[in-house]
Design an enzyme around this catalytic site. Structure first.
Site, short mmCIF file in Angstrom:
data_model
loop_
_atom_site.label_atom_id
_atom_site.label_comp_id
_atom_site.label_asym_id
_atom_site.label_seq_id
_atom_site.Cartn_x
_atom_site.Cartn_y
_atom_site.Cartn_z
N ASP A 121 0.88 -1.17 0.00
CA ASP A 121 0.00 0.00 0.00
C ASP A 121 0.92 1.22 0.00
OD1 ASP A 121 -3.23 0.57 1.57
OD2 ASP A 121 -2.10 1.77 0.15
C1 GLC Z 1 -4.26 4.35 -0.15
C2 GLC Z 1 -5.15 3.19 0.20
C3 GLC Z 1 -5.22 2.15 -0.86
C4 GLC Z 1 -5.08 2.82 -2.21
C5 GLC Z 1 -3.67 3.34 -2.31
C6 GLC Z 1 -3.42 4.09 -3.63
O1 GLC Z 1 -3.56 4.78 0.98
O2 GLC Z 1 -4.93 2.52 1.43
O3 GLC Z 1 -6.46 1.44 -0.71
O4 GLC Z 1 -5.35 1.90 -3.26
O5 GLC Z 1 -3.34 4.19 -1.22
O6 GLC Z 1 -4.16 5.26 -3.67
#
Ligand code: GLC
Length: 755
Positions: free
Chosen positions: A285
């Site tokens: 993430d």
């Molecule tokens: C965010 C979220 C994730 C998302 C990623 C990209 O912090 O936790 O679900 O897909 O970053 O935006």
């Protein structure tokens, strides 16, 4: 009412179980692809390999990315905003770098791209996986037309705590419903898989257990033992990855039992790769590799990169730790180049499977043809219609009869809030395309009903003076009916947006009470990203439709429901607590040794001087009892349904049998409508304590007024398997009960045995 019988409808729970009955084309092993991967890998320098593992968010000025792309320092970009930018970035990578390896462009396309569907929690309320798959397919067609070939969806996190803002993004509290909906989205996104230019790689996220954040606070620690992980939190991921061929997985921010998922090799290697045979790509993430330092799990950035790569993470989203440290880690012998090669293979395999080496570009004109096309808007409207849950309808105030309403007063901060109506995680949907309830009312009934609009509150947390509320009451008294639209804006749910108080914000409760004082029929729509604690608001409205955040076409869908063009069919995908103090509260809880009887003496009746044990000793709250406001799977209709003649084909089943449970469902009211029939099972005695009920099948059944139909669920006994005391997954013989009903709190148990 004369009941009519029609042919028996056989509904196979096995087919409904998770829907990926065909081998997914998105993850088929292909020896030719593997040869290409090895050939390319053999040409890559160490820096080029590391570059593939590096994912960056697109700079606002794409030209600024030219250098990093020409040098092969980036393997993927997120947040490229137009097809032109996507093509420009690909040209830098494909035509101006040494090896011409295309990048993969990704985006959070969570519930639609331009055409915004209801938030995933609302989509779960439809209990309509075919429709949810259509929505994901529409999103993929629109997003791939903009050059986006990878979405960070479906979110498969089981959520049993509505304080957690991200409950909006998943399919609620039930493993089976989440499994079915996650499978539908995976299929929809990936379409025909390899070779399909509209195939958008799905990303099963957040792996795993993120929704159990302690205290409902986002990013907080979770403490889920392995057995509970395997029985509740892992199944939706296994289905999406193993049976639906999800091409990618994203690690979750949380540490579970002290181990952050981004560095959890048991999870990313033993479970994902060894047990499930996943050969796709694992991405962190956003900065979750770098956050190993904040967790106190990594000493520094180099340590974070070492731990993540060693655990099995292939691509690093935005921490830059891979790019900055892997070369040194290899030189210092702390990771091997083979580990890096394995990660790069998974990344290249994804790009080959998506056909990016054959054609990395997109026709910029395509977007204008597919965005907001009639087919997508129609699907979004149907999804919004099916996602609304009718929670109350006193005096049958709904549906409104347009021949009897000459003047309708519309009030509340969300009656005409086009941006808010789209809900959380809406990056590309445009408020200018959203049709609000007010706009739809004026469009559809403005020629025969005087539509008065007085929001009183500008937004959910706004307050109103007594004079303003009195004026609303007076104005409502001059109308024939009142529509109140309240709830929470999009920003109040979603990532990092958690709440300790789930009551309606601001003066919304007072606004409902002011409308109620008019003495006129009151219908309320709540738009929210989570269940709110609305027990105290029910007395201030006759009818209550819970619309979650219904997306682009929410207005027309809700107006169709208000005026009876269709009957509500949504069911709660998550339990609605009486008060926030009941949380966590979910239908599939364990019995405990002292289950609440429901007859306990509550605080208001507790006598002074009561003896220590005089109130009974069971599992309940003195001030909030035991039962929620609304159970899982609950929703009313404009008609009534009756279940009877429920019968099993046998009394005892072998482990390889299929349980056939037939029942008669009757529409005993005066309106055509759809019922979501649900099948629940309880394993009465197990090597571990088992939930009091578990959803095992459901089906949407359309019945005309007065119609009755025999229906049959087929449930393979194998679906009763669970991970037991010895950490083996099996069906344990013994006594069971099953229910067929319209929600998780209705129906009578029917016994059966498994030998
Ligand atoms: C965010 C979220 C994730 C998302 C990623 C990209 O912090 O936790 O679900 O897909 O970053 O935006």
């Amino acid at each position: 009412m004369k009941l009519k019988f029609s042919l028996l409808t056989a509904l196979s729970a096995a087919l409904l179980a998770a829907g990926c009955s065909t081998s997914p084309r998105s993850s088929q092993y292909d020896p030719e692809t593997e040869k290409k991967i090895e050939n390319l890998l053999g040409q890559m320098t160490l820096e080029e390999k590391i570059g593939q593992t590096n994912q960056l968010s697109c700079y606002f000025v794409p030209e600024e990315m030219a250098q990093v792309l020409r040098s092969g320092a980036v393997g993927s970009v997120l947040n490229a905003l137009t097809p032109e930018v996507a093509n420009q970035l690909q040209r830098y990578a494909v035509e101006e770098s040494r090896l011409g390896i295309p990048i993969i462009i990704s985006r959070d396309v969570i519930h639609g791209y331009k055409t915004v569907f209801p938030i995933p929690l609302g989509q779960a309320a439809t209990f309509d996986p075919e429709l949810v798959e259509q929505g994901a397919r529409a999103a993929a067609v629109e997003a791939t037309a903009a050059g986006i070939r990878w979405t960070f969806s479906p979110m498969l996190d089981i959520a049993r705590d509505p304080r957690w803002g991200r409950i909006a993004e998943g399919s609620g509290e039930d493993p089976y419903l989440t499994t079915v909906m996650g499978a539908a989205m995976t299929r929809g996104y990936q379409g025909n898989g390899i070779g399909d230019p509209t195939c958008m790689a799905a990303c099963a996220k957040h792996f795993v257990g993120y929704g159990a954040a302690e205290g409902g606070r986002d990013y907080n620690s979770t403490n889920i033992p392995e057995r509970l992980l395997r029985n509740v939190y892992l199944p939706p991921f296994e289905e999406s990855v193993r049976n639906c061929g999800a091409m990618t997985v994203m690690t979750s921010f949380n540490d579970n039992d002290g181990v952050p998922s981004t560095a959890n090799s048991w999870l990313l290697k033993q479970v994902l790769r060894d047990e499930w045979g996943f050969d796709g790509m694992v991405v962190t993430d956003w900065n979750s590799a770098g956050e190993l330092i904040a967790h106190g799990f990594a000493a520094d950035e180099a340590d974070a990169a070492r731990l993540s790569l060693t655990a099995g993470v292939d691509m690093d989203m935005m921490s830059h730790t891979y790019f900055n440290h892997i070369a040194d880690l290899i030189r210092d012998g702390k990771v091997s180049e083979k580990q890096l090669d394995d990660a790069v293979r998974n990344i290249l395999r994804l790009k080959f499977r998506l056909g990016l080496f054959d054609n990395p570009y997109v026709d910029p004109e395509l977007s204008t043809r597919v965005n907001y096309c009639e087919e997508h808007l129609a699907a979004a409207r149907r999804c919004a219609l099916e996602s609304a849950v009718l929670l109350q309808n006193e005096n049958r105030v709904l549906p409104f009869d347009p021949s009897k309403i000459k003047r309708l007063l519309v009030t509340g901060p969300l009656a005409d809030a086009p941006y808010e109506q789209m809900g959380t995680w809406t990056f590309d949907g445009e408020a200018s395309h959203t049709v609000t309830p007010l706009a739809a009312l004026r469009e559809t009934y403005g020629d025969r009903i005087q539509i008065d609009y007085e929001p009183v509150l500008a937004y959910s947390r706004d307050t109103a003076t007594p004079a303003e509320l009195a004026a609303l009451t007076a104005r409502a008294a001059r109308a024939d009916a009142v529509l109140v639209v309240v709830g929470e804006e999009a920003i109040l749910s979603g990532e990092a947006h958690c709440l300790g108080d789930l009551n309606l914000q601001g003066s919304q409760r007072e606004l409902m009470a002011a409308a109620r004082r008019s003495g006129k029929p009151v219908a309320t729509i709540i738009m929210a990203g989570r269940p709110l604690t609305i027990a105290e608001d029910l007395k201030n409205t006759d009818a209550l439709l819970y619309a979650f955040h219904p997306g682009t076409m929410g207005g027309p869908a809700l107006v169709d429901l208000l005026f009876g063009v269709a009957s509500p069919s949504g069911k709660t995908p998550v339990t609605f607590p009486m008060v926030v103090g009941q949380i966590p509260i979910h239908y599939n809880h364990n019995m405990t040794g002292r289950p609440a009887a429901g007859t306990e003496t509550l605080l208001k009746d507790t006598p002074v001087g009561a003896g220590q044990t005089s109130l009974g000793c069971t599992s309940f709250l003195l001030d909030a009892g035991f039962h929620p406001l609304y159970p899982f799977g609950y929703g009313l209709s404009y008609t009534t349904f009756e279940y009877d003649e429920i019968a099993l084909d046998k009394q005892e089943y072998a482990a390889d049998d299929t349980i056939r449970v037939s029942f008669r469902l009757s529409n005993t009211g005066d309106r055509d409508a759809t019922e979501v029939a649900q099948l629940y099972v309880r394993d009465l005695v197990g090597s571990i304590t088992r939930p009091v009920k578990e959803l095992k099948a459901f089906a949407r059944i359309d019945l005309k007024a007065g119609e009755s139909r025999r229906v049959e669920f087929e449930l393979p006994v194998g679906q009763l398997a669970f991970w037991g005391l010895d950490m083996q997954k099996r069906v344990e013989p013994g006594a069971f009960q099953l229910w067929v009903a319209g929600d998780s709190n209705s129906g009578e148990p029917i016994p059966f045995n498994v030998k």
